[in-house]
Design a protein around this motif. Structure first.
Motif, PDB file in Angstrom:
ATOM      1  N   HIS A 102       0.836  -1.209   0.000  1.00 15.13           N
ATOM      2  CA  HIS A 102       0.000   0.000   0.000  1.00 15.13           C
ATOM      3  C   HIS A 102       0.868   1.255   0.000  1.00 15.13           C
ATOM      4  CE1 HIS A 102      -3.794  -2.025   0.379  1.00 15.13           C
ATOM      5  NE2 HIS A 102      -4.417  -0.877   0.547  1.00 15.13           N
ATOM      6  N   VAL A 103       1.933   1.229   0.776  1.00 15.19           N
ATOM      7  CA  VAL A 103       2.855   2.364   0.796  1.00 15.19           C
ATOM      8  C   VAL A 103       3.399   2.607  -0.607  1.00 15.19           C
ATOM      9  CG1 VAL A 103       5.095   3.193   1.648  1.00 15.19           C
ATOM     10  CG2 VAL A 103       3.457   2.150   3.234  1.00 15.19           C
ATOM     11  N   ALA A 104       3.763   1.545  -1.311  1.00 11.86           N
ATOM     12  CA  ALA A 104       4.316   1.698  -2.660  1.00 11.86           C
ATOM     13  C   ALA A 104       3.343   2.428  -3.580  1.00 11.86           C
ATOM     14  CB  ALA A 104       4.673   0.335  -3.246  1.00 11.86           C
ATOM     15  N   ILE A 105       2.074   2.064  -3.507  1.00 10.18           N
ATOM     16  CA  ILE A 105       1.078   2.670  -4.393  1.00 10.18           C
ATOM     17  C   ILE A 105       0.723   4.089  -3.968  1.00 10.18           C
ATOM     18  CG2 ILE A 105      -1.326   2.495  -5.204  1.00 10.18           C
ATOM     19  CD1 ILE A 105       0.764   0.465  -6.442  1.00 10.18           C
ATOM     20  N   TYR A 106       0.536   4.301  -2.666  1.00 11.88           N
ATOM     21  CA  TYR A 106       0.007   5.579  -2.195  1.00 11.88           C
ATOM     22  C   TYR A 106       1.068   6.580  -1.750  1.00 11.88           C
ATOM     23  CZ  TYR A 106      -4.530   3.503  -2.680  1.00 11.88           C
ATOM     24  OH  TYR A 106      -5.651   2.916  -3.202  1.00 11.88           O
ATOM     25  N   ALA A 107       2.284   6.107  -1.473  1.00 11.51           N
ATOM     26  CA  ALA A 107       3.326   7.030  -1.010  1.00 11.51           C
ATOM     27  C   ALA A 107       4.603   6.931  -1.839  1.00 11.51           C
ATOM     28  CB  ALA A 107       3.642   6.778   0.466  1.00 11.51           C
ATOM     29  N   GLY A 108       4.687   5.940  -2.703  1.00 14.43           N
ATOM     30  CA  GLY A 108       5.833   5.838  -3.582  1.00 14.43           C
ATOM     31  C   GLY A 108       6.668   4.586  -3.376  1.00 14.43           C
ATOM     32  N   VAL A 109       7.154   4.080  -4.490  1.00 16.67           N
ATOM     33  CA  VAL A 109       7.970   2.871  -4.482  1.00 16.67           C
ATOM     34  C   VAL A 109       9.253   3.055  -3.673  1.00 16.67           C
ATOM     35  CG1 VAL A 109       9.313   1.313  -5.978  1.00 16.67           C
ATOM     36  CG2 VAL A 109       6.964   1.954  -6.596  1.00 16.67           C
ATOM     37  N   PRO A 110       9.951   4.187  -3.770  1.00 16.89           N
ATOM     38  CA  PRO A 110      11.174   4.316  -2.961  1.00 16.89           C
ATOM     39  C   PRO A 110      10.920   4.194  -1.451  1.00 16.89           C
ATOM     40  CG  PRO A 110      11.200   5.927  -4.722  1.00 16.89           C
ATOM     41  CD  PRO A 110       9.817   5.320  -4.703  1.00 16.89           C
ATOM     42  N   ALA A 111       9.827   4.759  -0.971  1.00 13.59           N
ATOM     43  CA  ALA A 111       9.512   4.672   0.458  1.00 13.59           C
ATOM     44  C   ALA A 111       9.241   3.228   0.851  1.00 13.59           C
ATOM     45  CB  ALA A 111       8.310   5.549   0.799  1.00 13.59           C
ATOM     46  N   ALA A 112       8.486   2.514   0.033  1.00 10.44           N
ATOM     47  CA  ALA A 112       8.200   1.107   0.322  1.00 10.44           C
ATOM     48  C   ALA A 112       9.454   0.261   0.218  1.00 10.44           C
ATOM     49  CB  ALA A 112       7.128   0.586  -0.634  1.00 10.44           C
ATOM     50  N   ASN A 113      10.269   0.517  -0.779  1.00 10.86           N
ATOM     51  CA  ASN A 113      11.506  -0.237  -0.963  1.00 10.86           C
ATOM     52  C   ASN A 113      12.401  -0.106   0.265  1.00 10.86           C
ATOM     53  OD1 ASN A 113      13.312  -1.822  -2.591  1.00 10.86           O
ATOM     54  ND2 ASN A 113      14.502   0.040  -2.927  1.00 10.86           N
ATOM     55  N   ARG A 114      12.527   1.098   0.769  1.00  8.43           N
ATOM     56  CA  ARG A 114      13.347   1.339   1.972  1.00  8.43           C
ATOM     57  C   ARG A 114      12.754   0.616   3.182  1.00  8.43           C
ATOM     58  NH1 ARG A 114      18.032   1.700   4.075  1.00  8.43           N
ATOM     59  NH2 ARG A 114      18.122   2.988   5.928  1.00  8.43           N
ATOM     60  N   ALA A 115      11.439   0.703   3.359  1.00 13.60           N
ATOM     61  CA  ALA A 115      10.788   0.042   4.494  1.00 13.60           C
ATOM     62  C   ALA A 115      10.934  -1.476   4.408  1.00 13.60           C
ATOM     63  CB  ALA A 115       9.318   0.442   4.551  1.00 13.60           C
ATOM     64  N   ILE A 116      10.824  -2.026   3.207  1.00 12.72           N
ATOM     65  CA  ILE A 116      10.986  -3.475   3.032  1.00 12.72           C
ATOM     66  C   ILE A 116      12.410  -3.890   3.382  1.00 12.72           C
ATOM     67  CG2 ILE A 116      11.091  -5.289   1.262  1.00 12.72           C
ATOM     68  CD1 ILE A 116       8.575  -3.857   0.007  1.00 12.72           C
ATOM     69  N   LYS A 117      13.369  -3.109   2.957  1.00 12.81           N
ATOM     70  CA  LYS A 117      14.773  -3.402   3.288  1.00 12.81           C
ATOM     71  C   LYS A 117      14.958  -3.400   4.814  1.00 12.81           C
ATOM     72  CE  LYS A 117      19.480  -1.753   2.577  1.00 12.81           C
ATOM     73  NZ  LYS A 117      20.331  -0.735   1.966  1.00 12.81           N
ATOM     74  N   ILE A 118      14.396  -2.431   5.482  1.00 13.66           N
ATOM     75  CA  ILE A 118      14.497  -2.350   6.949  1.00 13.66           C
ATOM     76  C   ILE A 118      13.811  -3.549   7.587  1.00 13.66           C
ATOM     77  CG2 ILE A 118      13.724  -1.045   8.981  1.00 13.66           C
ATOM     78  CD1 ILE A 118      14.075   1.504   7.143  1.00 13.66           C
ATOM     79  N   ALA A 119      12.596  -3.868   7.136  1.00 15.00           N
ATOM     80  CA  ALA A 119      11.855  -4.996   7.705  1.00 15.00           C
ATOM     81  C   ALA A 119      12.623  -6.304   7.515  1.00 15.00           C
ATOM     82  CB  ALA A 119      10.470  -5.091   7.079  1.00 15.00           C
ATOM     83  N   LYS A 120      13.211  -6.505   6.350  1.00 16.34           N
ATOM     84  CA  LYS A 120      13.975  -7.740   6.123  1.00 16.34           C
ATOM     85  C   LYS A 120      15.128  -7.860   7.109  1.00 16.34           C
ATOM     86  CE  LYS A 120      14.996  -8.818   1.858  1.00 16.34           C
ATOM     87  NZ  LYS A 120      15.359  -8.706   0.426  1.00 16.34           N
TER      88      LYS A 120
END
Length: 134
Positions: A102-120
């Motif tokens: 949802h973050v990727a769609i509504y706030a941008g792929v870079p923000a989601a990409n960074r959050a996914i990296k942190i979560a991993k």
């Protein structure tokens, strides 16, 4: 906590401990100084005692919304802390994945990409038994 703490503060402290864990809250309280103690009291009373303590949403739901907002705003340290907190809120790794989609769609792929990296990285730490680091 002093004897004059409000009921909302006391409730907030209990919720904060439920979500973030005693070790995290104990570290934050031990590190508080005269300079930042008012801030610690503010977030305990307002964020935890007013918002997180409300019965309308579950801790799982609040956890997912919080992660989405933190990821969208690029608050990396807070993303990591709240990913760790999902061990206490009931939000699953699938929930977190959906949140970041949802973050990727509504706030941008870079923000989601960074959050996914942190979560991993947080998941790797948790899987290795280092869930309370950082």
């Amino acid at each position: 906590m002093n004897a004059t703490a409000s009921a909302r503060y006391r409730e907030g402290l209990a919720v904060r401990r439920q979500v973030l864990g005693d070790a995290h809250v104990d570290r934050a309280e031990a590190a508080a100084t005269d300079f930042d103690r008012p801030f610690q009291e503010l977030i305990t009373e307002s964020a935890w005692g007013t918002v997180w303590a409300r019965p309308t949403w579950s801790k799982r739901e609040r956890s997912m919304v919080t992660l989405a907002l933190l990821a969208a705003l690029g608050h990396d340290e807070e993303v990591a802390m709240h990913v760790r907190a999902t061990a206490n809120t009931g939000a699953s790794r699938d929930d977190i994945c959906e949140t970041f989609l949802h973050v990727a769609i509504y706030a941008g792929v870079p923000a989601a990409n960074r959050a996914i990296k942190i979560a991993k990285q947080v998941f790797a730490d948790m899987d290795a038994g280092n869930s309370d680091e950082r």
